[in-house]
Design a protein around this motif. Structure first.
Motif, mmCIF file in Angstrom:
data_model
loop_
_atom_site.group_PDB
_atom_site.id
_atom_site.type_symbol
_atom_site.label_atom_id
_atom_site.label_comp_id
_atom_site.label_asym_id
_atom_site.label_seq_id
_atom_site.Cartn_x
_atom_site.Cartn_y
_atom_site.Cartn_z
ATOM 1 N N LEU A 85 7.061 3.539 -5.402
ATOM 2 C CA LEU A 85 6.286 2.311 -5.221
ATOM 3 C C LEU A 85 6.148 1.554 -6.538
ATOM 4 O O LEU A 85 6.280 0.323 -6.572
ATOM 5 N N TYR B 74 -3.900 1.159 -0.340
ATOM 6 C CA TYR B 74 -4.075 2.223 0.646
ATOM 7 C C TYR B 74 -3.917 3.588 -0.015
ATOM 8 O O TYR B 74 -4.657 4.546 0.318
ATOM 9 N N THR C 238 6.225 -10.207 -0.091
ATOM 10 C CA THR C 238 6.671 -8.828 -0.305
ATOM 11 C C THR C 238 5.804 -8.127 -1.344
ATOM 12 O O THR C 238 5.450 -6.949 -1.208
ATOM 13 N N LYS D 74 2.601 -7.039 0.211
ATOM 14 C CA LYS D 74 2.747 -5.787 0.958
ATOM 15 C C LYS D 74 2.659 -4.577 0.034
ATOM 16 O O LYS D 74 2.012 -3.576 0.356
ATOM 17 N N LEU D 75 3.311 -4.681 -1.114
ATOM 18 C CA LEU D 75 3.265 -3.568 -2.064
ATOM 19 C C LEU D 75 1.853 -3.382 -2.616
ATOM 20 O O LEU D 75 1.407 -2.245 -2.825
ATOM 21 N N SER E 244 -0.917 -4.082 -0.996
ATOM 22 C CA SER E 244 -1.696 -3.444 0.077
ATOM 23 C C SER E 244 -1.371 -1.963 0.181
ATOM 24 O O SER E 244 -2.265 -1.129 0.397
ATOM 25 N N LEU E 245 -0.103 -1.633 0.021
ATOM 26 C CA LEU E 245 0.294 -0.228 0.073
ATOM 27 C C LEU E 245 -0.308 0.554 -1.088
ATOM 28 O O LEU E 245 -0.765 1.700 -0.918
ATOM 29 N N GLU F 117 6.990 1.741 3.459
ATOM 30 C CA GLU F 117 5.764 1.760 4.268
ATOM 31 C C GLU F 117 5.859 2.779 5.401
ATOM 32 O O GLU F 117 4.897 3.519 5.656
ATOM 33 N N VAL G 36 10.754 -2.341 1.053
ATOM 34 C CA VAL G 36 9.307 -2.208 1.201
ATOM 35 C C VAL G 36 8.946 -1.687 2.590
ATOM 36 O O VAL G 36 8.076 -0.808 2.725
ATOM 37 N N ASN G 37 9.612 -2.182 3.624
ATOM 38 C CA ASN G 37 9.332 -1.701 4.980
ATOM 39 C C ASN G 37 9.693 -0.226 5.130
ATOM 40 O O ASN G 37 8.960 0.544 5.781
ATOM 41 N N TYR H 183 2.769 5.813 4.971
ATOM 42 C CA TYR H 183 1.572 5.890 5.811
ATOM 43 C C TYR H 183 1.412 7.227 6.531
ATOM 44 O O TYR H 183 0.305 7.785 6.528
#
Length: 421
Positions: A205, A333, A323, A326-327, A329-330, A176, A172-173, A180
């Motif tokens: 993703l 975005y 985790t 985070k996905l 939120s991604l 990201e 995931v990191n 972005y």
């Protein structure tokens, strides 16, 4: 004339058939089957594979085991072994069985028992890391004589969850860090290349979200089912089975001792025989009391261990849920960027429509001017054509009228707020 041979007599059959009894399958092993088309084939599923066995002391060894041996050794059905097959892609799963726990998380696929871990021997970095880390932890606890409340199977399961969560979080990191900058560039420069790049990242993703969601659902399913968690406590079940076996053995020995100490009614009763009979009765009573006490202790410890396993699963459930956040939120975005792009494209489309509207109004006014000039260009008999300056006045008046008409269209569009001017 010689004696005619019967082609179907037993004496004329080949040696490898005549040597067998009628009604039994022919064993072709060790025979020279030159013309047999399937002599070199093996039965499906009977080929041995390389496995790594890790015991409680942290010692590892490579074993060559086939499917039937694994099923017999761990008391597993064949469908559970399909989860460990590297040729098939199955979702993440944690299955608790009678004598083993089947784990398939990420690229780590193993069978955990109360005494050992049987790991699929692969060259993947995750499998090598799991093997080395588990051996290191078990050996360090053995050398330092550390007392750990977790049984062996929970230690192995915890390491699988830990490495799987770390692997998912690392993916995931990495995603990201790649997404972005591409989204920021796409927001400033909308191009086909950037759109295609974002489309590929969005596919990655989606795949990663499904993997993390499956791990999260699997842990949550285990936490919601107390029976499944109790089934996974293999050490307690093994100790309970050994205790029952020892109790049964003690009862059998006591009964044999009582039968050997019995005497006939006519014979005089010795004090030794009566003492042995009394001792056998006391032993059976004591064993029944101990058995009931052990059953109560095992039931209470089962509840405690279920809570212990639930706390372990809950800790890693929080990690996996983080985790997954985070996905999410991604993805939000990416959706916000897509909305911004759609707004920009809509704005451009509105500008084109506004320009087309102005161009259409100008074309209409020019058509009126052209119609007036076309009328005066005809060969008509009128007094207006006798004076040349009259045509200039006509052109001037027509041009001013068309200009006023066009300006009237613009004011109307502004009044109706078709576009700001």
């Amino acid at each position: 004339m010689g004696e005619q041979l019967d082609p179907f007599s037993i004496s004329n059959l080949p040696d490898f058939i005549s040597s067998q009894k009628i009604g039994r399958p022919v064993n072709l092993e060790g025979q020279s089957n030159r013309g047999h088309p399937f002599s070199g084939l093996k039965k499906r599923g009977q080929s041995s594979r390389s496995w790594v066995k890790i015991d409680q002391d942290g010692n590892s060894a490579v074993l060559e085991l086939d499917k039937a041996t694994i099923m017999k050794r761990c008391s597993l059905p064949s469908r559970d072994l399909r989860l460990l097959d590297p040729l098939f892609i199955y979702p993440s799963s944690i299955l608790g069985r009678e004598r083993a726990i089947v784990v398939s998380l990420e690229k780590i696929r193993c069978i955990i028992t109360a005494d050992e871990v049987i790991l699929m021997n692969a060259r993947d970095a995750s499998v090598v890391q799991y093997q080395s880390e588990l051996c290191k932890r078990l050996q360090s606890n053995q050398h330092l004589n550390l007392i750990d409340d977790l049984p062996f199977e929970f230690k192995a399961l915890e390491l699988v969850l830990e490495l799987s969560c770390l692997s998912l979080d690392a993916q995931v990191n990495e995603l990201e860090m790649e997404v972005y900058p591409v989204l920021d560039e796409l927001a400033t420069n909308i191009s086909t290349l950037n759109l295609e790049h974002v489309r590929r990242l969005k596919g990655r993703l989606l795949t990663l979200t499904q993997k993390v969601q499956k791990v999260c659902d699997e842990i949550e399913h285990l936490m919601d089912d107390d029976d499944d968690m109790a089934e996974m406590y293999l050490t307690e079940k093994k100790e309970r089975a050994e205790a029952h076996a020892s109790e049964d053995l003690g009862d059998n020995i006591g009964e044999d001792f009582d039968s050997s100490g019995m005497v006939s009614k006519s014979a005089p009763v010795s004090p030794v025989g009566s003492t042995s009979g009394t001792f056998g009765k006391l032993q059976r009573a004591f064993s029944s009391i101990v058995g009931s006490h052990r059953s109560l202790l095992s039931s209470s410890s089962s509840g405690e261990n279920i809570d212990q396993l639930e706390m372990l699963l809950e800790a890693y459930f929080v990690v996996v849920d983080n985790t997954l956040s985070k996905l999410s939120s991604l993805k939000e975005y990416i959706d916000d960027t897509e909305d911004l792009i759609n707004i920009k494209l809509g704005n451009v489309q509105n500008q084109l429509i506004q320009f087309q509207l102005l161009l259409t109004a100008a074309t209409f006014v020019a058509a009126i001017f052209a119609a007036v000039t076309a009328v005066f260009g005809m060969n008509l008999q009128d007094s207006v054509f006798q004076n040349p300056t009259t045509f200039q006045y006509v052109l001037l008046i027509t041009g001013v009228a068309c200009g006023l008409l066009y300006f009237g269209f613009v004011l109307y569009f502004k009044h109706k707020k078709v576009f700001p001017l």
